[in-house]
Design a protein around this motif. Sequence first.
Motif, PDB file in Angstrom:
ATOM      1  N   LEU A  20      14.470  10.118 -12.198  1.00  0.00           N
ATOM      2  CA  LEU A  20      15.792  10.706 -12.409  1.00  0.00           C
ATOM      3  C   LEU A  20      15.800  11.407 -13.765  1.00  0.00           C
ATOM      4  O   LEU A  20      15.785  10.759 -14.808  1.00  0.00           O
ATOM      5  CB  LEU A  20      16.880   9.628 -12.367  1.00  0.00           C
ATOM      6  N   SER A  21      15.792  12.711 -13.727  1.00  0.00           N
ATOM      7  CA  SER A  21      15.814  13.500 -14.955  1.00  0.00           C
ATOM      8  C   SER A  21      16.393  14.868 -14.632  1.00  0.00           C
ATOM      9  O   SER A  21      16.651  15.202 -13.462  1.00  0.00           O
ATOM     10  CB  SER A  21      14.402  13.643 -15.537  1.00  0.00           C
ATOM     11  N   TRP A  28      11.305  12.584  -3.994  1.00  0.00           N
ATOM     12  CA  TRP A  28      12.526  13.236  -3.504  1.00  0.00           C
ATOM     13  C   TRP A  28      12.331  13.846  -2.124  1.00  0.00           C
ATOM     14  O   TRP A  28      13.286  13.972  -1.355  1.00  0.00           O
ATOM     15  CB  TRP A  28      13.002  14.270  -4.525  1.00  0.00           C
TER      16      TRP A  28
END
Length: 296
Positions: free
Chosen positions: A61-62, A181
């Motif tokens: 998560l970035s 993802w």
Amino acid sequence: MQANMRGILLLTLSMAAFAAEDALIKLASGDLPAGQILLMIGLAGAPVFAVWGRLQGHRILSRQVLDATLWFRNFCEVIGTLGFVTALTLIPLSTASAILQAAPIVVTAGAAIFLGETVGWRRWTAIAIGFCGVLIVLRPAAEGFDVNALWAVLGMLGLAARDLVTRRMRASLPTMVVATWAFVTVAVLGAAMLAASGGGNLPAGPSLWYVLAAVTIGIGAYWCIIEATRAGDVAAIQPFRYTRLIFAMIIGMAVFAERPDAWTLIGAALIIGSGLYTFARERVRNRALSTKALAG
């Protein structure tokens, strides 16, 4: 040479694993809807690649994951996965796999049309022959034409588009983050398909093991591809991607009693032949460009 041999062996092993994964999905579809299979694969695969990425020091998560190219790639992944998995449930494994082999020549054509890459008349001729091979496998004018085979065409086009978009992704996006993802997107697709079909069944017995085995083998195949790319020269190992069709045909005959007819074999031969020629021409062109750059 030794590194290339290792790369070839790993890539061939990954193609055998992907063919086995396809067969397991087809077996599981006898009791479970396609949406449920995709949901289970996505939910099982995403955490594995997320942990893999974290072990490599990457953040899942970035701000990087807001990249528009990443999500366009995932959209193409959804289209490709929807088409190919649906095809696996409806048509012979060998037919679906033969059509999938046209993806590399579609990528070459797409790179010329959308990315401005130079493709000479020889490769355009090979691409045209490959498309003729797809038409021979499909035989849309024949009396026994199976419209469900068009799902495989959709899958092939979607996965080719995914590979094309991948060429335009930022190099700073780690492979494991992209894979995580992608699996999340597959899970979302599966949930949507499941909701649209009215729900699924409680996985039990052989179907549960088929899906679990498909996930395990798929992850192993992904690892083999990464290692193969790192081990050998890409131009030397890429042609061995076509071994997937050989494995798929063997599995189709052994497990599903499939007997590809002569037209399917001819079409598959044209697809593979055109793809191999395209790879060879790309290798020659890249060598010429490298020589020119060194001379300059």
